[in-house]
Design a protein around this motif. Structure first.
Motif, PDB file in Angstrom:
ATOM      1  N   ASP A  19       0.814  -1.111  -0.022  1.00 13.88           N
ATOM      2  CA  ASP A  19      -0.046   0.072   0.072  1.00 13.88           C
ATOM      3  C   ASP A  19       1.024   1.244  -0.052  1.00 13.88           C
ATOM      4  OD1 ASP A  19      -2.154  -1.440   0.191  1.00 13.88           O
ATOM      5  OD2 ASP A  19      -2.426  -1.601   2.174  1.00 13.88           O
ATOM      6  N   TYR A  20       2.109   1.005   0.043  1.00  6.21           N
ATOM      7  CA  TYR A  20       2.911   2.247   0.203  1.00  6.21           C
ATOM      8  C   TYR A  20       4.016   2.410  -0.963  1.00  6.21           C
ATOM      9  CZ  TYR A  20       0.913   2.768   4.820  1.00  6.21           C
ATOM     10  OH  TYR A  20      -0.164   2.839   5.598  1.00  6.21           O
ATOM     11  N   ASP A  21       4.772   3.410  -1.230  1.00  5.09           N
ATOM     12  CA  ASP A  21       5.742   3.750  -2.271  1.00  5.09           C
ATOM     13  C   ASP A  21       6.982   3.424  -1.623  1.00  5.09           C
ATOM     14  OD1 ASP A  21       3.957   4.591  -4.230  1.00  5.09           O
ATOM     15  OD2 ASP A  21       3.708   6.425  -3.167  1.00  5.09           O
ATOM     16  N   LEU A  22       7.242   3.848  -0.371  1.00  5.28           N
ATOM     17  CA  LEU A  22       8.577   3.713   0.363  1.00  5.28           C
ATOM     18  C   LEU A  22       8.432   3.193   1.784  1.00  5.28           C
ATOM     19  CD1 LEU A  22      11.485   4.682   0.166  1.00  5.28           C
ATOM     20  CD2 LEU A  22      10.671   6.882   0.776  1.00  5.28           C
ATOM     21  N   ILE A  23       9.423   2.847   2.410  1.00  3.07           N
ATOM     22  CA  ILE A  23       9.417   2.488   3.950  1.00  3.07           C
ATOM     23  C   ILE A  23      10.570   3.179   4.315  1.00  3.07           C
ATOM     24  CG2 ILE A  23       9.749   0.682   5.618  1.00  3.07           C
ATOM     25  CD1 ILE A  23       8.641  -1.356   3.678  1.00  3.07           C
ATOM     26  N   LEU A  24      10.397   4.251   5.404  1.00  4.22           N
ATOM     27  CA  LEU A  24      11.422   4.800   5.965  1.00  4.22           C
ATOM     28  C   LEU A  24      11.730   4.173   7.326  1.00  4.22           C
ATOM     29  CD1 LEU A  24      13.284   7.190   5.402  1.00  4.22           C
ATOM     30  CD2 LEU A  24      11.337   8.804   6.207  1.00  4.22           C
ATOM     31  N   ASN A  25      12.961   3.601   7.493  1.00  8.12           N
ATOM     32  CA  ASN A  25      13.025   3.246   8.746  1.00  8.12           C
ATOM     33  C   ASN A  25      13.990   3.884   9.680  1.00  8.12           C
ATOM     34  OD1 ASN A  25      14.341   0.997  10.712  1.00  8.12           O
ATOM     35  ND2 ASN A  25      16.136   0.537   9.572  1.00  8.12           N
ATOM     36  N   PHE A  26      13.239   3.984  10.975  1.00  7.85           N
ATOM     37  CA  PHE A  26      14.002   4.910  12.153  1.00  7.85           C
ATOM     38  C   PHE A  26      14.385   3.942  13.232  1.00  7.85           C
ATOM     39  CE2 PHE A  26      11.952   8.203   9.871  1.00  7.85           C
ATOM     40  CZ  PHE A  26      12.728   9.338   9.830  1.00  7.85           C
ATOM     41  N   ALA A  27      14.231   2.706  12.897  1.00  8.30           N
ATOM     42  CA  ALA A  27      14.596   1.664  13.784  1.00  8.30           C
ATOM     43  C   ALA A  27      15.766   1.055  13.633  1.00  8.30           C
ATOM     44  CB  ALA A  27      13.564   0.331  14.088  1.00  8.30           C
ATOM     45  N   PHE A  28      16.735   1.821  14.041  1.00  9.73           N
ATOM     46  CA  PHE A  28      18.390   1.345  14.000  1.00  9.73           C
ATOM     47  C   PHE A  28      18.462   0.187  14.813  1.00  9.73           C
ATOM     48  CE2 PHE A  28      18.236   6.237  13.498  1.00  9.73           C
ATOM     49  CZ  PHE A  28      18.379   6.080  12.027  1.00  9.73           C
TER      50      PHE A  28
END
Length: 125
Positions: free
Chosen positions: A101-110
């Motif tokens: 459902d999304y164009d991009l996943i932005l990961n802030f879980a380092f």
């Protein structure tokens, strides 16, 4: 010609709820990036531990589970483990279910798990 707007899924820090301050600079970075992307007209959903709150008009999908122990508080020699009923694992599983459902996943879980799973997701991380 206007650039197309993106539908972006944020993976929040799993060490604490958004708004608690436990996520420190990661939490602040997520807030600032979300604020700017919303200002630019993009659509966002944030996947975060239950109880998370931000002072932004953004959808937060609250995921249950036990928070990850911050690696910064542990000795270098200790193995990094997932707690039982891990919120990090639960957030990653949710992303797997909705990523189309999304164009991009932005990961802030380092943390190791999202980095390990990156090549298995169908959307760019």
């Amino acid at each position: 010609m206007a650039k197309p707007k993106l539908k972006i899924l944020f993976l929040s820090t799993p060490v604490g709820t958004l708004g608690s301050g436990i996520g420190g600079g990661v939490e602040l970075s997520l807030y600032n990036v979300a604020q700017e992307l919303l200002r630019r007209g993009h659509s966002l959903q944030i996947v975060a531990p239950v109880g998370s709150k931000l002072d932004l008009d953004v959808d937060i999908q609250e995921i249950p589970g036990n928070c990850q122990i911050s690696a910064q508080t542990q000795d270098r020699e200790l193995p990094i483990l997932l707690p039982e009923n891990s919120v990090l694992a639960n957030m990653c599983d949710y992303i797997r279910q909705v990523e189309a459902d999304y164009d991009l996943i932005l990961n802030f879980a380092f943390d190791w798990l999202p980095f390990y799973l990156t090549p298995f997701y169908q959307r760019p991380v």
